[in-house]
Design a protein around this motif. Structure first.
Motif, mmCIF file in Angstrom:
data_model
loop_
_atom_site.group_PDB
_atom_site.id
_atom_site.type_symbol
_atom_site.label_atom_id
_atom_site.label_comp_id
_atom_site.label_asym_id
_atom_site.label_seq_id
_atom_site.Cartn_x
_atom_site.Cartn_y
_atom_site.Cartn_z
ATOM 1 N N LEU A 128 45.277 38.498 45.709
ATOM 2 C CA LEU A 128 45.489 38.484 44.265
ATOM 3 C C LEU A 128 44.249 37.969 43.528
ATOM 4 C CD1 LEU A 128 49.190 37.239 44.049
ATOM 5 C CD2 LEU A 128 48.331 39.522 43.499
ATOM 6 N N LEU A 129 43.559 37.005 44.118
ATOM 7 C CA LEU A 129 42.329 36.511 43.499
ATOM 8 C C LEU A 129 41.236 37.587 43.524
ATOM 9 C CD1 LEU A 129 42.253 32.854 44.857
ATOM 10 C CD2 LEU A 129 42.573 33.569 42.480
ATOM 11 N N PHE A 130 41.127 38.289 44.647
ATOM 12 C CA PHE A 130 40.193 39.407 44.703
ATOM 13 C C PHE A 130 40.547 40.452 43.654
ATOM 14 C CE2 PHE A 130 38.752 38.117 48.987
ATOM 15 C CZ PHE A 130 37.400 38.401 48.866
ATOM 16 N N LEU A 131 41.831 40.716 43.485
ATOM 17 C CA LEU A 131 42.289 41.696 42.503
ATOM 18 C C LEU A 131 41.907 41.263 41.086
ATOM 19 C CD1 LEU A 131 43.922 44.268 41.904
ATOM 20 C CD2 LEU A 131 45.985 42.844 41.834
ATOM 21 N N ALA A 132 42.106 39.989 40.778
ATOM 22 C CA ALA A 132 41.750 39.475 39.447
ATOM 23 C C ALA A 132 40.251 39.596 39.201
ATOM 24 C CB ALA A 132 42.192 38.017 39.328
ATOM 25 N N GLN A 133 39.454 39.319 40.225
ATOM 26 C CA GLN A 133 38.004 39.438 40.094
ATOM 27 C C GLN A 133 37.595 40.873 39.794
ATOM 28 O OE1 GLN A 133 35.865 38.550 43.704
ATOM 29 N NE2 GLN A 133 33.954 38.125 42.644
ATOM 30 N N THR A 134 38.216 41.836 40.475
ATOM 31 C CA THR A 134 37.886 43.244 40.276
ATOM 32 C C THR A 134 38.317 43.731 38.891
ATOM 33 O OG1 THR A 134 38.112 43.699 42.638
ATOM 34 C CG2 THR A 134 38.264 45.579 41.151
ATOM 35 N N VAL A 135 39.534 43.409 38.504
ATOM 36 C CA VAL A 135 40.072 43.886 37.227
ATOM 37 C C VAL A 135 39.273 43.341 36.047
ATOM 38 C CG1 VAL A 135 42.057 43.725 35.688
ATOM 39 C CG2 VAL A 135 42.399 44.280 38.102
ATOM 40 N N SER A 136 38.852 42.077 36.115
ATOM 41 C CA SER A 136 38.139 41.472 34.987
ATOM 42 C C SER A 136 36.834 42.193 34.674
ATOM 43 C CB SER A 136 37.860 39.993 35.278
ATOM 44 O OG SER A 136 36.982 39.842 36.380
ATOM 45 N N SER A 137 36.209 42.797 35.694
ATOM 46 C CA SER A 137 34.921 43.451 35.472
ATOM 47 C C SER A 137 35.046 44.708 34.621
ATOM 48 C CB SER A 137 34.272 43.806 36.813
ATOM 49 O OG SER A 137 35.000 44.823 37.483
ATOM 50 N N TYR A 138 36.224 45.327 34.584
ATOM 51 C CA TYR A 138 36.377 46.604 33.890
ATOM 52 C C TYR A 138 36.439 46.466 32.372
ATOM 53 C CZ TYR A 138 36.835 49.136 38.213
ATOM 54 O OH TYR A 138 36.559 49.696 39.420
ATOM 55 N N PHE A 139 36.530 45.240 31.881
ATOM 56 C CA PHE A 139 36.532 45.060 30.435
ATOM 57 C C PHE A 139 35.111 45.093 29.854
ATOM 58 C CE2 PHE A 139 40.592 43.289 31.745
ATOM 59 C CZ PHE A 139 41.440 43.817 30.783
ATOM 60 N N PHE A 140 34.102 45.163 30.733
ATOM 61 C CA PHE A 140 32.715 45.137 30.257
ATOM 62 C C PHE A 140 31.864 46.274 30.821
ATOM 63 C CE2 PHE A 140 34.470 40.876 30.748
ATOM 64 C CZ PHE A 140 34.302 40.330 29.482
ATOM 65 N N SER A 141 32.399 47.039 31.777
ATOM 66 C CA SER A 141 31.587 47.999 32.508
ATOM 67 C C SER A 141 30.957 49.054 31.613
ATOM 68 C CB SER A 141 32.435 48.689 33.588
ATOM 69 O OG SER A 141 32.846 47.767 34.565
ATOM 70 N N TYR A 142 31.648 49.456 30.553
ATOM 71 C CA TYR A 142 31.135 50.549 29.730
ATOM 72 C C TYR A 142 29.823 50.166 29.051
ATOM 73 C CZ TYR A 142 33.059 48.106 25.618
ATOM 74 O OH TYR A 142 33.329 47.196 24.634
ATOM 75 N N PHE A 187 36.163 30.137 41.741
ATOM 76 C CA PHE A 187 34.825 29.901 41.182
ATOM 77 C C PHE A 187 34.115 31.232 40.926
ATOM 78 C CE2 PHE A 187 30.242 29.387 41.914
ATOM 79 C CZ PHE A 187 29.935 28.475 40.911
ATOM 80 N N LEU A 188 34.208 32.188 41.858
ATOM 81 C CA LEU A 188 33.570 33.493 41.682
ATOM 82 C C LEU A 188 34.119 34.224 40.462
ATOM 83 C CD1 LEU A 188 33.264 35.001 45.288
ATOM 84 C CD2 LEU A 188 31.648 33.588 44.030
ATOM 85 N N ILE A 189 35.419 34.129 40.239
ATOM 86 C CA ILE A 189 36.035 34.803 39.089
ATOM 87 C C ILE A 189 35.479 34.259 37.784
ATOM 88 C CG2 ILE A 189 38.190 35.136 37.830
ATOM 89 C CD1 ILE A 189 39.618 35.168 40.559
ATOM 90 N N VAL A 190 35.410 32.943 37.669
ATOM 91 C CA VAL A 190 34.932 32.311 36.434
ATOM 92 C C VAL A 190 33.484 32.713 36.146
ATOM 93 C CG1 VAL A 190 34.410 30.114 35.314
ATOM 94 C CG2 VAL A 190 36.532 30.378 36.619
ATOM 95 N N VAL A 191 32.617 32.604 37.159
ATOM 96 C CA VAL A 191 31.210 32.944 36.956
ATOM 97 C C VAL A 191 31.044 34.443 36.694
ATOM 98 C CG1 VAL A 191 28.910 32.932 37.997
ATOM 99 C CG2 VAL A 191 30.454 31.020 38.387
ATOM 100 N N GLY A 192 31.858 35.276 37.344
ATOM 101 C CA GLY A 192 31.794 36.713 37.112
ATOM 102 C C GLY A 192 32.114 37.081 35.672
#
Length: 510
Positions: A128-142, A187-192
């Motif tokens: 679930l943490l990996f999933l949150a990390q992946t999903v958060s990136s899509y709000f900025f990818s464009y 920690f990775l999620i926050v910094v990402g």
């Protein structure tokens, strides 16, 4: 201008990967000491599982870049605004889809995670943490795609480098203090998120006109984009199957611990691969501009130059890998984590093929041949799954990696034929002859370097490692310079390098 932009983007990408390589190796050593080979294996496996979930992105990023080339070249700010607003909505939808698919995958985790001591609840929490990390990136990818299309990949690289250093150093501290994978992922999620916010802020500074628009694309334009997304999705599916299923199959057919052993090698090979991918990203905007403005003959000439440049780099790296990667793993992580020469050889071959594919893949992506290219992708992904599964059942990890090799070879051949037949409209025999010569020569150089390194034995492991590195580096460089110094691609790249150095020093190049 195109060459200057590519070199500038590539230079920053290279600096980024050198720093990341050093920090990542230290981080991997800390991970092995703090969470063990089980944790490292679980981490490597779930990274690939989430890469499969990213299929929901469907290649939208490549389509964004393709459709941005023309309005950026023409300075059409209104069209850029309309495209960015449209893509923003698409990426938010993609984030929701990935979240839903990820949650549906949770019951299937026990079938792919095997041989580790973690409870199912713990594995689910990590996923679930990996999933949150992946999903958060899509709000900025464009917004990242806009910089890539405008030949400003170096801006992304600089920002990512700063945050990557923070991520690795901070991650090491978290692992040492907590010895816990979950805290490390938080920690990775926050910094990402902070990293993506920084990129978004910089894009808003460079392109202030994109922030306040709500103009919609015309229905015809939207249909055209969705057709390209549909066709490119097959290619995205094929590449993801090729690059992200190895760890999953190794875990399911061999064991999750073996994924941890293999990941000690992939952290090294992937660092070199990422350098090549940085080069690919650096040249993508320039190639798009090239295909939009230059003649077919000149495009063919540039492709040959790029293929030679990739060969020169990948032959050097391949010789160094085959000679040094096992001694390095033994020194860095321990003799008990060293893989056999047969597996290492296939890994190095896959690296060489992956590197050599970059110019052709970039040309095809910028050419807009998405619809025809999708059939090649279907063939490649099917071959990969069948060969990897059948051989994986028979000979384990080696068979799975051979499946990846077969995919690279088949797709490479077919994509070259497609590009030459449908875009350049000319024979591709000459490029196949050169590629065959490059492959044979790289094999001979790597084998010769490995054979010579077998005679090095001073009794001091670090001295042996340095001497082997010298042999592995000098042999392919000297041989390739001697063989190709009179060819047009070599002279062009040499003169280009002289010009860039001259500009850097503020003196004219000779």
């Amino acid at each position: 201008m195109r060459a200057k932009a590519t070199i500038k983007n590539s230079l920053w990408g290279f600096i980024q990967q050198v720093v990341i390589c050093i920090l990542s190796l230290v981080s991997r050593r800390v991970m092995l000491d703090s969470i063990g080979i089980d944790g490292v294996g679980l981490n490597g496996l779930l990274v690939n599982v989430l890469a499969l979930l990213s299929l929901a992105e469907m290649g939208v990023g490549s389509v964004i870049i393709y459709h941005m080339y023309a309005p950026l070249a023409q300075g059409d700010q209104k069209e850029i605004c309309r495209l960015m607003h449209f893509y923003k909505g698409i990426y938010r939808f993609i984030a929701a889809v990935i979240t839903a698919i990820g949650l549906l995958m949770i019951p299937f985790l026990p079938y792919i995670v095997k041989g580790v001591h973690y409870s199912q609840g713990y594995i689910t929490a990590v996923f679930l943490l990996f999933l949150a990390q992946t999903v958060s990136s899509y709000f900025f990818s464009y917004k990242r795609s806009l910089l890539s299309a405008d030949q400003k990949q170096y801006v992304i690289t600089i920002i990512d480098l700063l945050f990557r250093v923070l991520t690795v150093i901070g991650g090491i501290v978290v692992l040492i203090l907590t010895r816990e994978l979950i805290y490390y992922l938080v920690f990775l999620i926050v910094v990402g998120i902070l990293n993506n916010l920084a990129v978004s802020f910089r894009v808003n500074q460079l392109y202030p006109y994109i922030r306040n628009t709500t103009d919609a694309l015309s229905p015809e334009r939207r249909k055209s984009i969705f057709r390209n997304v549909r066709d490119l999705f097959i290619g995205k599916l094929s590449w993801t199957i090729t690059s992200s299923t190895d760890n999953i199959l190794i875990s399911a057919l061999v064991g999750t611990i073996q994924v941890g052993m293999y990941s000690n090698y992939t952290i090294i090979i992937n660092t070199l691969t990422n350098v090549m991918n940085q080069l690919s990203a650096a040249m993508s905007g320039s190639i798009g501009n090239l295909l939009a403005t230059e003649s077919k003959e000149y495009i063919d000439t540039v492709l040959h130059r790029l293929l030679f440049a990739m060969f020169f780099i990948s032959a050097f790296c391949s010789a160094c890998l085959i000679c040094l990667i096992n001694p390095f793993v033994a020194l860095m992580f321990g003799e008990n984590l060293v893989l056999g020469l047969d597996i290492v050889s296939v890994c190095v071959l896959n690296f060489f093929l992956m590197t050599m594919r970059i110019p052709v893949w970039n040309m095809l992506s910028a050419s807009g041949l998405f619809q025809k290219d999708k059939y090649i992708s279907i063939i490649g992904s099917t071959i990969n799954l069948v060969v990897s599964f059948v051989l994986g059942m028979r000979i384990g990890m080696l068979g799975i990696l051979i499946g990846t090799t077969s995919t690279y070879l088949i797709q490479y051949i077919l994509k070259i034929i497609l590009f030459y037949k449908s875009f350049l409209v000319k024979s591709c025999k000459r490029v196949f002859l050169w590629l065959g010569a490059y492959l044979v020569l790289a094999f001979v150089e790597s084998a010769a370097a490995f054979w010579l390194c077998g005679f090095i034995s001073t009794g001091q492991v670090y001295v042996d490692f340095i001497l082997k590195g010298v042999v592995a580096a000098i042999l392919p460089l000297c041989l390739n310079v001697a063989l190709f110094c009179r060819t047009e691609p070599f002279r062009y790249l040499l003169n280009l390098g002289k010009k860039m150095i001259g500009k850097y020093k503020g003196t004219p190049a000779s």
